[in-house]
Design an enzyme around this catalytic site. Structure first.
Site, PDB file in Angstrom:
ATOM      1  N   GLU A   1     -19.895  -8.086  22.269  1.00 12.92           N
ATOM      2  CA  GLU A   1     -20.947  -8.324  21.281  1.00 12.92           C
ATOM      3  C   GLU A   1     -22.328  -8.333  21.925  1.00 12.92           C
ATOM      4  OE1 GLU A   1     -19.930 -11.842  18.998  1.00 12.92           O
ATOM      5  OE2 GLU A   1     -18.575 -10.643  17.746  1.00 12.92           O
TER       6      GLU A   1
ATOM      7  N   GLU B   1     -12.025  -7.855  16.152  1.00 13.13           N
ATOM      8  CA  GLU B   1     -11.833  -9.283  15.863  1.00 13.13           C
ATOM      9  C   GLU B   1     -11.810  -9.502  14.359  1.00 13.13           C
ATOM     10  OE1 GLU B   1     -14.480 -12.027  17.912  1.00 13.13           O
ATOM     11  OE2 GLU B   1     -14.336 -10.860  19.760  1.00 13.13           O
TER      12      GLU B   1
HETATM   13  C1  GAL Z   1     -17.058 -13.658  18.378  1.00 19.01           C
HETATM   14  C2  GAL Z   1     -16.786 -13.541  19.860  1.00 19.01           C
HETATM   15  C3  GAL Z   1     -15.474 -14.218  20.218  1.00 19.01           C
HETATM   16  C4  GAL Z   1     -15.435 -15.589  19.614  1.00 19.01           C
HETATM   17  C5  GAL Z   1     -15.669 -15.503  18.129  1.00 19.01           C
HETATM   18  C6  GAL Z   1     -15.684 -16.835  17.428  1.00 19.01           C
HETATM   19  O1  GAL Z   1     -18.352 -13.376  18.071  1.00 19.01           O
HETATM   20  O2  GAL Z   1     -16.737 -12.195  20.249  1.00 19.01           O
HETATM   21  O3  GAL Z   1     -15.345 -14.268  21.603  1.00 19.01           O
HETATM   22  O4  GAL Z   1     -16.402 -16.361  20.217  1.00 19.01           O
HETATM   23  O5  GAL Z   1     -16.907 -14.948  17.890  1.00 19.01           O
HETATM   24  O6  GAL Z   1     -14.481 -17.460  17.589  1.00 19.01           O
END
Ligand code: GAL
Length: 724
Positions: free
Chosen positions: A182, A251
């Site tokens: 990110e 994600e």
């Molecule tokens: C995303 C990040 C993850 C984790 C998630 C929240 O933005 O890439 O590593 O932090 O948020 O759980």
């Protein structure tokens, strides 16, 4: 004749070579990753190896496979692997090779997100703290020392994987790798140096020649051939930056993390399934659940500050390794439905047609026998009957129906057939304790260092411990007016965080702490001082280093002042520039009180305990209860501290931090956000703490607790987790 056969052999060899390179290859096109020459729709799930024990891994991986996953994703945790510069650690929970090989043995693929910045609610976002003190360093930008360190670690991991033949190009399970994490939003903030860092990171990664594609998540300008991917609660409208790159979701948040002080978030599976179905119907080809098993932030690995020890995440496999139902089962059914559609999904782009004002059909028709349809109702409140292919279909609100033959509905995201299981924590036993008092440190004692002024905490502790003592003497003249009037002076302490226990002449005067959103704190209290020398001892406590935010690596912790005393004859005394004594860590830490040997090195007081006593070590031994059910400690009678079993750190506990927030009843319909569905408001943010059975012997387990504020250890119980 001989000549002929030689030519034949060479020819056959060539064919074999061509075949095997197609056989063991990962490429991509606009539709999907192409594995061994075949486009694939892939279902992936995050399981972070240090958040469970190696003994738990095979079962977690098997449950993931049974849940319909093709891929296991994990970050690589730099600070776990390189605790000091050049000293590597790949044992136990950090045995990355073992983890990857277990996934391989289960017949699944791996997505290795090396980062090495990982965010992940992990201490310091995965960066080793020593990195911050490399001269001239600036993190995650066009900075020589940083890039050198990042390259060295990334190359180390890649060569380790190559050495074990773990890339798919070598016949191994790793089909994908991520560099950075990110970074797009950071680049947007910092501009030019960010842009060149992005290019450098991509080139550096590509130069490592893994033979499998690289991705960069939330990075719209990911340089070719690196694939930019989406992270979020929904990603259906995301498009990669080039038409020839596949649309992937690295994600898909299955829930959200818990912070000390916050309620526990959850995400209804109907909404999660709906989000996934929408992504797939819009040409998505890889979806990764973050998290599929969240696990536990053992030791001091939680980021933050104030990230809870539980990283359950409302994932399909719960913190303890049990399947969460109906989440796990409903998603498994979804995956089955998607897999039935795979031949059509990988072959053609969908034709989208309207079925109503908020209803659509997405049809993947190859016109050669394969046809899959997704019927979507985006309306958050009404069920709708739509006509598709001359047939009526009833669509509940906020749902997608999947028709792998364009006729028969095999799955609707809002119709849950999987059973519901409720977690249950059953107390098994309590303990009888011994206690040991952690002395309040005192200024100018032999084991302290004295410096002028107040110093930043992590620069002193280097995060080797949560604790740093700040101490000074307050001299009170016998002529002070307050001694007669009884109007005590006001002590005010400004700290950058995260928690602070203030002792005056060895007595706890008060405790203050910040929170995830604002770790800063102010202590302000009228204090009872006596004529002569008064000992001010402040125990500043870190509760996990930040893992996200612009320049998070530069954020301070500890008492930076001012520290003032108001209401003296002189007016207000500013003590910030005084001589301050410092002591890193607790005496009990130096003595390793949590180990067998260390705990035997001091005299413990048996039995009767002074209740609610601050700075106290407690120890007990217990036998492991029979059975296989996961175990936990119910710590609700305690306030804040850390705990260890047989020398292994279970993590920080903080039941004294009560969850504030709005825990309204939540519906699966309508757009989900991280604070939409919460439970546990008004209770301790985290009451139960996972004790892995793998850390226990059948008899005589040593459990040690360090309590900072005061609690009642008699109230602690060992509980077993089951579902019913
Ligand atoms: C995303 C990040 C993850 C984790 C998630 C929240 O933005 O890439 O590593 O932090 O948020 O759980």
């Amino acid at each position: 004749m001989l000549k002929m056969s030689k030519i034949m052999v060479v020819f056959l060899g060539l064919i074999l070579w061509v075949c095997s390179s197609v056989m063991a290859s990962v490429t991509y096109d606009h539709k999907a990753l192409v594995i061994d020459g075949k486009r694939r729709i892939l279902i992936s799930g995050s399981i972070h190896y240090p958040r469970s024990t190696p003994q738990m891994w095979p079962d977690l991986i098997q449950k993931a496979k049974d849940g319909g996953l093709d891929v296991i994703e994990t970050y690589v945790f730099w600070n776990g692997h390189e605790p000091s510069p050049g000293q590597y650690y790949f044992e136990d929970r950090y045995d990355l090779v073992r983890f990857v090989k277990l996934v391989q043995q289960a017949g699944l693929y791996v997505h290795l997100r090396i980062g090495p910045y990982v965010c992940a609610e992990w201490n310091f976002g995965g960066f080793p703290v020593w990195l911050k003190y490399v001269p001239g360093i600036a993190f995650r930008t066009d900075n020589g020392p940083f890039k050198a360190a990042m390259q060295k670690f990334t190359a180390k991991i890649v060569s380790m994987m190559k050495g074990e033949k773990l890339y798919h190009s070598q016949g191994g399970p790793i089909i994908l790798s991520q560099i950075e994490n990110e970074y797009g939003p950071v680049e947007w903030e910092i501009g030019a140096p960010g842009k060149s860092y992005t290019k450098w990171a991509a080139q550096m990664a590509l130069g490592l020649d893994t033979g499998v594609p690289w991705v960069m998540c939330k990075q719209e300008d990911a340089p070719d051939p690196v694939i930019d991917t989406c992270n979020g609660f929904y990603c259906e409208n995301f498009e990669p930056n080039k038409a020839y790159k596949p649309k992937m979701w690295t994600e898909a948040w299955t829930g959200w993390f818990t912070e000390f002080g916050g309620p526990v978030p959850y995400r209804p599976v109907e909404d999660l399934a709906y989000a996934v179905a929408r992504f797939i119907q819009n040409r998505g080809s890889l979806i990764n659940y973050y998290m599929y098993h969240g696990g536990t932030n053992f030791g001091r690995t939680a980021g933050g500050p104030f990230i809870a020890t539980s990283y359950d995440y409302d994932a399909p496999i719960d913190e303890y390794g049990l399947i969460r139902q109906p989440k796990w089962g409903h998603l498994r059914d979804l995956h089955k439905a998607i897999k039935l559609c795979e031949p059509a999904l990988v072959s053609v782009d969908p034709t989208v047609s309207s079925l109503g004002s908020k209803q659509e059909a997405h049809v993947f028709d190859t016109r050669s026998g394969q046809c899959a349809a997704f019927l979507a109702n985006y309306d958050p409140s009404t069920s709708v009957r739509v006509i598709f292919g001359n047939h009526p279909y009833d669509l509940p609100p906020w749902s997608v129906s999947i028709l792998p033959d364009c006729k028969t509905v095999v799955f609707n995201t809002a119709k849950v057939n999987a059973p519901s299981y409720w977690p249950k924590m059953t107390p098994i036993s309590s303990f009888s304790w011994h206690s040991y008092n952690e002395e309040t440190a005192s200024a100018y004692a032999d084991d302290t260092t004295t410096m002028a002024g107040l110093v930043e905490q992590i620069s002193v502790t280097r995060d080797g411990t949560d604790y740093l003592w700040y101490m000074t003497d307050i001299r009170i003249d016998s002529n002070e007016g307050f001694l007669k009037s009884g109007q005590w002076p006001l002590l005010t302490i400004f700290s950058a965080g995260h928690a602070l226990h203030v002792f005056i002449n060895g007595q706890l005067s008060g405790t203050v702490y910040g929170g995830l959103d604002n770790p800063k704190l102010t202590f302000s209290k009228y204090v009872n001082l006596r004529p002569g020398v008064n000992k001010l001892s402040m125990l500043s406590v870190a509760v996990g280093l930040p893992n996200v935010g612009l320049h998070f690596d530069t954020w301070n912790a500890g008492v930076l002042g001012p520290v003032t005393l108001k209401g003296l004859n002189e007016g207000t005394r500013d003590m910030s520039k005084y001589k301050w004594s410092y002591k890193v860590g607790l005496r009990g830490e130096a003595l390793n009180l949590y180990s067998d040997k260390g705990s035997n090195s001091v005299e413990w007081t048996k039995g009767s305990l002074v209740q609610k006593q601050p700075l106290t070590w407690y120890k007990t031994t217990f036998n492991t209860p029979a059975g296989k059910e996961p175990l936990a400690l119910d710590m609700s009678s305690m306030s804040k501290g850390q705990m260890w079993v047989n020398g292994q750190s279970i993590g920080r506990y903080f039941p004294g931090y009560i969850a504030s927030g709005k825990c309204n009843k939540c519906s699966y319909t309508g757009t989900f956000t991280d604070d939409k569905c919460l439970w546990n408001c008004g209770g301790p943010s985290q009451k139960w703490y996972h004790v892995p059975r793998d850390w226990l012997s059948p008899k005589g387990n040593l459990l040690v607790i360090f309590e900072e504020i005061g609690g009642n250890p008699e109230g602690i119980s060992l509980v077993k987790r089951t579902t019913f």
